[in-house]
Enzyme design. Structure first.
Site, PDB file in Angstrom:
ATOM      1  N   LYS B 105       1.046  -1.286  -0.067  1.00  0.00           N
ATOM      2  CA  LYS B 105       0.044  -0.213  -0.248  1.00  0.00           C
ATOM      3  C   LYS B 105       0.923   1.257  -0.019  1.00  0.00           C
ATOM      4  O   LYS B 105       2.074   1.320   0.730  1.00  0.00           O
ATOM      5  CB  LYS B 105      -1.080   0.017   1.260  1.00  0.00           C
ATOM      6  CG  LYS B 105      -1.867   1.199   1.263  1.00  0.00           C
ATOM      7  CD  LYS B 105      -2.878   1.045   2.429  1.00  0.00           C
ATOM      8  CE  LYS B 105      -4.022   2.121   2.559  1.00  0.00           C
ATOM      9  NZ  LYS B 105      -4.904   1.538   3.727  1.00  0.00           N
ATOM     10  N   SER B 180      -9.856   2.129   2.503  1.00  0.00           N
ATOM     11  CA  SER B 180      -9.038   2.953   1.787  1.00  0.00           C
ATOM     12  C   SER B 180      -8.045   1.857   1.019  1.00  0.00           C
ATOM     13  O   SER B 180      -7.310   2.341  -0.217  1.00  0.00           O
ATOM     14  CB  SER B 180      -8.185   3.821   2.663  1.00  0.00           C
ATOM     15  OG  SER B 180      -7.163   3.170   3.539  1.00  0.00           O
ATOM     16  N   SER B 204     -10.038  -0.056   7.008  1.00  0.00           N
ATOM     17  CA  SER B 204      -9.283   0.101   5.592  1.00  0.00           C
ATOM     18  C   SER B 204      -8.608  -1.353   4.830  1.00  0.00           C
ATOM     19  O   SER B 204      -8.310  -1.277   4.048  1.00  0.00           O
ATOM     20  CB  SER B 204      -8.360   1.179   5.499  1.00  0.00           C
ATOM     21  OG  SER B 204      -9.131   2.462   5.307  1.00  0.00           O
TER      22      SER B 204
END
Lengths: 102, 541
Positions: B105, B180, B204
């Site tokens: 990420k 997210s 997330s």
């Protein structure tokens, strides 16, 4: 709690923008005052159950200060630290003027 | 579309088969689990370079549609793979995941590789240091393929708040992949990587896992170092493992967890044996608590149906299912949207255009304050600005006690609810998200509707517990994945894997494979519109 918490004026949003260093547009002032009012009205529910006998929790784990020996360690070089600066001069970050003229 | 899994069949009857004993032709390397790849790599059936190249080829093939990656580091990945191959040839001892590729990420720093956090304000930034998570991945020999897309600074539940455009859900390209960490979850579901790293501040990791049919774990707060994780809300943020199976998730968990002197909130406790738990799944005699407040009204019909079936399955496996009540959870969302913006407004103050990142309007006439304000105005997107202002408001004089103070008291009430629930149950379960993946654009202009996606995941972050989401089927009305959330007390992360592994194994036998193997072929997708039933989705509004 503050009176009528859901009323957030354009002026208040402009003030928040100044505090947060956001140079908001006119359109944003309109949009955010409406949206922030909705959000604040929704989150103000926390006051319903937050009675004085309930202690506050700021962190999920019981935290204590964490210390280490104060010994020199390798760190970023000056070149590395300045490598991604928007502007650098003579081995330093170059910043716009920080005082008013004169 | 299904991979040939005959070797994982009769003997093991589960997704945890490490081996690939089918003789002859090699399988499609991108369809294998990390555990299977590990076995092939360990027995020198394939090289790390071949595995990395197969995944880079897959990314080249599908990522124009999916947009899971913001940056693909092909050169770095192949160099890391070659180093693993050389080390293996030299007889060096290597970790279980050495040579297995991973998607990272974009909120974790990686030295020399662009790290944007999905924001324009960090466009082009190449960090001068590795996050501890990144360093541990490298030390484990894991090959980092690139950086994945995310809502800007991890603020969102759809990746639509990325400054670089949304990620699309491999199950249906017109749907959101969650957020997210939608990029990491989509990379797994599109077979672009077998492993990924996410971060979970309010859901997330778990909500993207739920809507993409993958597995994701938010470890206990402090179990994985936050050093080099660009902070959203420091008292809530936690990095964690994502994969397509429970065992793969456990293997990655073990590789990244553990004390780090660089993070003062890092736990010193030993990491629970998550891999052992994943390898010996069993719920017999376990007390499993159904959280009454999570899963009723407001949850999509198909989500409720699949969840009820999973509960029945756990009972059949010998679990003792009890109902527990957590009355303060009703206030968790409100408390979260005061605490998170407050911490975020403070954390994001460092993006000022002085030391790194974007600088706008420095024409020699403007003051530093004016340049900062113009930089932040141009560099931050709408959701980030909204939350910065909300946090600034909640922390401002006259409102602090009523808002931030009350929210912190609610946090205490939620911790008490968890303590009471865990006195009655070893783990708690709920649906991970109220709905399956919604359509891109559907909630973009309605911040409050977007926030509701995390209603079931947020209490865990406020209390610091551990939680997992794993796939339990497709909702009948739209054919999209449904996730089940398992919550364990802090430092009992192994229970997630014991319960999740048992459920996964049973569902694997029922489906004859993993749910993710049913993901539609991408090349045919745009021509075959999926069925949907919008009325059921309104329930969650």
């Amino acid at each position: 709690m503050p009176e009528n918490p859901s009323a957030i004026t354009r002026e208040q949003v402009a003030h928040l923008g100044r505090l947060a260093r956001l140079s908001l547009t006119e359109d944003e002032l309109d949009r955010y005052s409406a949206q922030l009012a909705d959000i604040v009205a929704a989150v103000a529910r926390v006051t319903e159950v937050a009675t004085p006998d309930v202690p506050a929790t700021s962190h999920p784990m019981p935290l204590q200060n964490v210390f280490r020996e104060d010994v020199p360690r390798p760190s970023l070089t000056q070149q590395q630290a300045l490598g991604d600066a928007p502007d650098a001069q003579e081995g330093r970050f170059r910043v716009p003027r920080i005082l008013d003229e004169e | 579309m299904r991979a040939d899994r005959s070797s994982a069949g009769a003997d093991t009857n589960g997704p945890d088969a490490d081996g690939w004993d089918a003789p002859g032709e090699l399988p499609d390397l991108t369809r294998l689990t990390a555990a299977q790849l590990s076995d092939l790599l360990g027995n020198a059936v394939v090289s790390a370079r071949e595995v990395a190249q197969a995944h880079l080829d897959r990314i080249g093939e599908v990522d124009a549609d999916i947009h899971a990656f913001l940056h693909v580091d092909a050169e770095g990945a192949l160099a890391a793979a070659d180093a693993i191959d050389a080390a293996r040839a030299g007889g060096e001892p290597l970790g279980a995941l050495a040579g297995v590729p991973l998607a990272l990420k974009d909120v974790l720093t990686m030295q020399g590789v662009p790290t944007t956090c999905g924001s324009r304000i960090l466009e082009g930034w190449r960090p001068p240091y590795d996050a501890t998570v990144t360093r541990r991945l490298r030390e484990a020999g894991i090959v980092i393929l690139g950086k994945t897309n995310m809502d800007e600074f991890a603020m969102g539940s759809s990746t639509e708040h990325s400054a670089y455009g949304p990620t699309r859900n491999p199950w249906a390209l017109d749907r959101i992949p969650g957020g997210s960490g939608g990029g990491s979850a989509a990379a797994l579901a599109a077979f672009e990587a077998p492993l990924a790293i996410g971060t979970d501040t309010g859901g997330s990791i778990r909500q993207p896992a739920a809507v993409t049919g993958t597995v994701g774990v938010k470890p206990t707060y402090g179990a994985v170092s936050r050093y080099g994780l660009v902070a959203l809300a420091s008292s809530l943020d936690q990095a964690g493992p994502c994969a397509r199976t429970v065992l793969d998730t456990a293997l990655l968990h073990a590789a990244i967890a553990g004390h780090d002197p660089m993070d003062s909130t890092s736990l010193t406790d030993p990491v629970p044996d998550v891999v052992g738990a994943a390898r010996t799944p069993d719920v017999a005699g376990m007390r499993i608590g159904l959280v009454r407040e999570l899963g009723g009204e407001g949850y999509q019909a198909g989500v409720r149906q699949r969840f009820a079936e999973a509960v029945a399955l756990l009972e059949r496996l010998g679990a003792d299912v009890v109902e527990v009540s957590c009355p303060s959870f009703e206030y968790a969302l409100a408390a979260y949207y005061l605490i998170l913006p407050s911490e975020a407004s403070s954390n994001l103050a460092k993006f000022d255009g002085i030391r790194y990142g974007l600088r706008v309007g420095d024409d020699g006439t403007r003051s530093v304050e004016e340049v900062m304000s113009l930089t932040r105005e141009a560099g931050f997107g709408a959701e980030v600005k909204r939350r910065i202002m909300l946090g600034t408001y909640a922390l401002s004089s006259g409102y602090y006690d009523a808002y931030y103070g009350s929210a912190q008291q609610v946090r205490t009430l939620i911790q008490r609810d968890f303590a009471a629930a865990f006195a009655q149950a070893d783990v708690l379960i709920s649906p991970t998200a109220p709905t399956t993946a919604f359509r891109l654009g559907e909630k973009l202009d309605d911040p409050l509707a977007m926030y509701l996606n995390d209603v079931a995941t947020i209490p865990v972050n406020l209390a610091g517990n551990a939680a997992m989401s794993l796939p339990i089927g497709l909702a009948p009305e739209d054919g999209l994945p449904v996730g089940l959330q398992i919550i364990a007390p802090a430092m009992a992360d192994d229970r997630l894997y014991r319960v999740g592994g048992a459920l996964e194994r049973t569902l694997f036998q029922r489906w004859g494979g993993l749910l993710i193997e049913q993901v539609p072929d991408l090349s045919s997708q745009q021509r075959i519109p999926r069925t949907s039933d919008d009325t059921t989705r309104q329930a969650a509004r």
